[in-house]
Structures are given as structure tokens and as C-alpha cells.
Write a protein that holds these residues in place. Structure first.
Motif, PDB file in Angstrom:
ATOM      1  N   SER A  35     -41.448 -20.064  57.621  1.00 52.38           N
ATOM      2  CA  SER A  35     -41.775 -20.980  56.801  1.00 52.38           C
ATOM      3  C   SER A  35     -43.443 -20.934  57.093  1.00 52.38           C
ATOM      4  CB  SER A  35     -41.697 -22.525  57.074  1.00 52.38           C
ATOM      5  OG  SER A  35     -41.607 -23.686  58.151  1.00 52.38           O
ATOM      6  N   ARG A  40     -49.373 -19.765  56.658  1.00 51.52           N
ATOM      7  CA  ARG A  40     -50.799 -18.298  57.445  1.00 51.52           C
ATOM      8  C   ARG A  40     -50.716 -17.735  56.012  1.00 51.52           C
ATOM      9  NH1 ARG A  40     -50.633 -16.060  63.014  1.00 51.52           N
ATOM     10  NH2 ARG A  40     -49.080 -18.123  63.837  1.00 51.52           N
ATOM     11  N   SER A 101     -53.142 -24.466  61.357  1.00 50.88           N
ATOM     12  CA  SER A 101     -53.034 -26.105  61.604  1.00 50.88           C
ATOM     13  C   SER A 101     -53.664 -27.008  61.052  1.00 50.88           C
ATOM     14  CB  SER A 101     -52.775 -26.051  63.118  1.00 50.88           C
ATOM     15  OG  SER A 101     -52.064 -25.559  63.967  1.00 50.88           O
ATOM     16  N   ARG A 110     -48.730 -28.533  51.582  1.00 48.11           N
ATOM     17  CA  ARG A 110     -47.689 -28.838  52.141  1.00 48.11           C
ATOM     18  C   ARG A 110     -46.916 -29.144  51.305  1.00 48.11           C
ATOM     19  NH1 ARG A 110     -47.554 -28.468  57.170  1.00 48.11           N
ATOM     20  NH2 ARG A 110     -45.633 -28.987  57.300  1.00 48.11           N
ATOM     21  N   ARG A 131     -42.032 -26.277  61.162  1.00 47.54           N
ATOM     22  CA  ARG A 131     -41.916 -27.672  61.557  1.00 47.54           C
ATOM     23  C   ARG A 131     -41.547 -28.952  61.251  1.00 47.54           C
ATOM     24  NH1 ARG A 131     -43.898 -23.537  63.819  1.00 47.54           N
ATOM     25  NH2 ARG A 131     -45.901 -23.172  65.015  1.00 47.54           N
ATOM     26  N   ASP A 132     -41.256 -28.844  59.612  1.00 47.31           N
ATOM     27  CA  ASP A 132     -41.441 -30.067  59.036  1.00 47.31           C
ATOM     28  C   ASP A 132     -39.641 -29.921  58.836  1.00 47.31           C
ATOM     29  OD1 ASP A 132     -41.921 -27.961  57.660  1.00 47.31           O
ATOM     30  OD2 ASP A 132     -42.564 -29.446  55.959  1.00 47.31           O
ATOM     31  N   ARG A 181     -53.189 -25.979  68.421  1.00 43.59           N
ATOM     32  CA  ARG A 181     -52.043 -25.922  67.275  1.00 43.59           C
ATOM     33  C   ARG A 181     -51.048 -26.925  67.104  1.00 43.59           C
ATOM     34  NH1 ARG A 181     -49.667 -21.934  65.090  1.00 43.59           N
ATOM     35  NH2 ARG A 181     -49.177 -20.214  66.926  1.00 43.59           N
ATOM     36  N   ASP A 185     -50.199 -29.662  65.357  1.00 44.35           N
ATOM     37  CA  ASP A 185     -49.657 -30.177  64.909  1.00 44.35           C
ATOM     38  C   ASP A 185     -48.982 -31.367  64.252  1.00 44.35           C
ATOM     39  OD1 ASP A 185     -50.163 -27.784  63.097  1.00 44.35           O
ATOM     40  OD2 ASP A 185     -48.132 -26.735  64.594  1.00 44.35           O
ATOM     41  N   ARG A 188     -50.648 -34.659  62.995  1.00 47.57           N
ATOM     42  CA  ARG A 188     -51.637 -34.298  61.835  1.00 47.57           C
ATOM     43  C   ARG A 188     -50.515 -36.179  61.000  1.00 47.57           C
ATOM     44  NH1 ARG A 188     -47.883 -29.323  60.082  1.00 47.57           N
ATOM     45  NH2 ARG A 188     -46.278 -30.417  59.902  1.00 47.57           N
TER      46      ARG A 188
END
Ligand code: DC
Length: 227
Positions: A35, A40, A101, A110, A131-132, A181, A185, A188
Motif C-alpha cells: 500500500s 508514493r 509522509s 487516504r 501503516r494502517d 517518516r 507517520d 499524524r
């Protein structure tokens, strides 16, 4: 093995998430989605279309107008396409790493990517890293892994990756980018990187690729047997 499950892999930058996710998907015959490559791709789009200035300020109005028409695709051989153009190499440069980031912290980015990621995983049989993933994208994933590795190991891994692509960067710069980053990350406002309560932690600092895969496959097997 019986039913195909969903595997969510999260962790800090360069801790080996994608390598493990790729190996797991291959061993299980599942789909692998990186992801981070999608974030990116949006970062590259912003750079190429001057939607981010030299101070890192993003033109949100313009981004909002264009985001709906962005087509991001990942082929089965892990090539990444943005509006049909192969950007697999272009998204791995330090320039993209330097702003991604910031782009990933934007709510509308997102929303768009999470929606696409959830659609990709609808049928199960997917390994997604990011990350999520265990917290937001697939909160009901049968297996959630939180991968970690020491700073020294992460720096060496990222340096080796960059060198293999002919990119030169100092050790200090690589570590700097990873740390900044990680900080962005995990702090946020929009779905920050967290270790969810039901994730299993895998420290890859002292494990080789085969050992990581063997460990994870054992966990998959246990889950499938319990189904
Ligand atoms: O995994 P990576 O280093 O290629 O990810 C690039 C960036 O994208 C990373 O700094 C954080 C962001 N990201 C995110 O916010 N959520 C994800 N699911 C995947 C990546």
C-alpha cells in the motif's frame, strides 16, 4: 489449507514488511499489495504536477480536483502504474521518500486509497502491508502482524536497496529520512501508524528472510486450522 484469509502487516519504514508480505503471498498463492507504493504514486504525481512547493506546501485545492481521476494500479508482478504509466522505479527515489509522509497525512488522499485497498481485499486471499492496514483498511483481518527492526538494520536494508538501484545516499541521510517518516507517520491526525492490540509483533532484526517467512506461515496455519 482451507479458507483464504486476510493478512495485514504494519510497521515502521524499512523494517522488512514488504519483503515478508511478498514472500507470504507467494507461498500461499495470495495477492500481495504494497500500500505504501500507492501513497508514493500520489506523492510522485504531486511532484510532477507541481502540487507541492519547495517549502513542502501542498496545493490541496488542485489535488482535490485531480485525485478522483488518478488511476493507480499494481500488476501481479508488482509493477506500479499511474494513469497507465509505469512508475515502479520513479516512486523509489529519495525525492519521493522525502515528501511521501506529508502526502500520506492528507485526509482526502487516504480516503481515496483506503477505498481502493478495501476493494482489492474484498475476496480475501490478500497480504497487504502499510501503516494502517490492521487498524483501518482491514480491521477484521484474521492475521495482523506488526513488524519491527532496529534502526541500524533498517538503515542498512534501505541503503542496500538504494545502492542496488544505483542511488547514492549517506547512511546519516537514510536514517534521517526513516526517522522523520516514522515520526510523521505515527503522529499524524489521520489514521496514524499504531500497533493494534490484536497484532502479533515480529522483530526481524536477527531473522533472515526464510526464518521470517517460516514464522509467519506457522501463524497462518494455526489460524486456518482453527477456522
Ligand atoms: O512503506 P513505504 O515506505 O513505501 O510507505 C511510504 C509512505 O506511505 C510512508 O512514509 C507512510 C505512508 N503509508 C501510509 O501512510 N499508509 C500506508 N498504508 C502505507 C504507507
Amino acid at each position: 489449507m482451507k479458507n483464504k484469509i486476510t493478512i495485514a502487516i504494519d510497521g515502521y519504514a524499512a523494517c522488512g514488511k514488504s519483503t515478508l508480505a511478498k514472500d507470504l503471498a507467494k507461498a500461499l498463492g495470495y495477492t500481495f499489495i504494497d500500500s505504501g507504493a500507492m501513497y508514493r504514486a500520489v506523492a510522485l504525481y504531486c511532484l510532477e504536477n507541481h502540487l507541492i512547493d519547495t517549502n513542502g506546501v501542498v496545493n490541496l485545492e488542485q489535488l482535490e480536483k485531480s485525485i478522483g481521476s488518478l488511476q493507480i494500479e499494481i500488476s501481479s508482478d508488482q509493477k506500479v502504474f499511474l494513469n497507465q504509466k509505469d512508475i515502479s522505479e520513479a516512486i523509489r527515489t529519495p525525492r519521493v521518500a522525502g515528501i511521501v509522509s506529508k502526502i500520506a497525512a492528507i485526509k482526502l488522499v487516504r480516503q481515496k486509497l483506503v477505498e481502493q485497498q478495501q476493494a482489492l481485499g474484498k475476496a480475501g486471499g490478500i497480504v497487504m502491508d502499510g501503516r494502517d492496514i490492521g487498524s483501518v483498511v482491514f480491521p477484521n483481518a484474521e492475521l495482523k502482524l506488526f513488524v519491527t527492526a532496529s534502526d541500524a538494520i533498517r538503515t542498512q536494508r534501505r541503503l542496500a536497496e538504494l545502492r542496488s538501484k544505483g542511488e547514492q545516499q549517506s547512511e546519516a541521510d537514510v536514517l534521517d529520512n526513516l526517522k522523520s517518516r516514522d515520526l510523521q507517520d505515527s503522529t499524524r491526525a489521520e489514521s496514524p501508524l499504531i500497533q493494534v492490540a490484536d497484532a502479533m509483533v515480529l522483530d526481524t532484526s536477527n531473522l533472515n528472510r526464510e526464518e521470517q517467512l517460516a514464522w509467519a506461515l506457522l501463524e497462518v496455519q494455526k489460524i486456518i486450522e482453527q477456522q
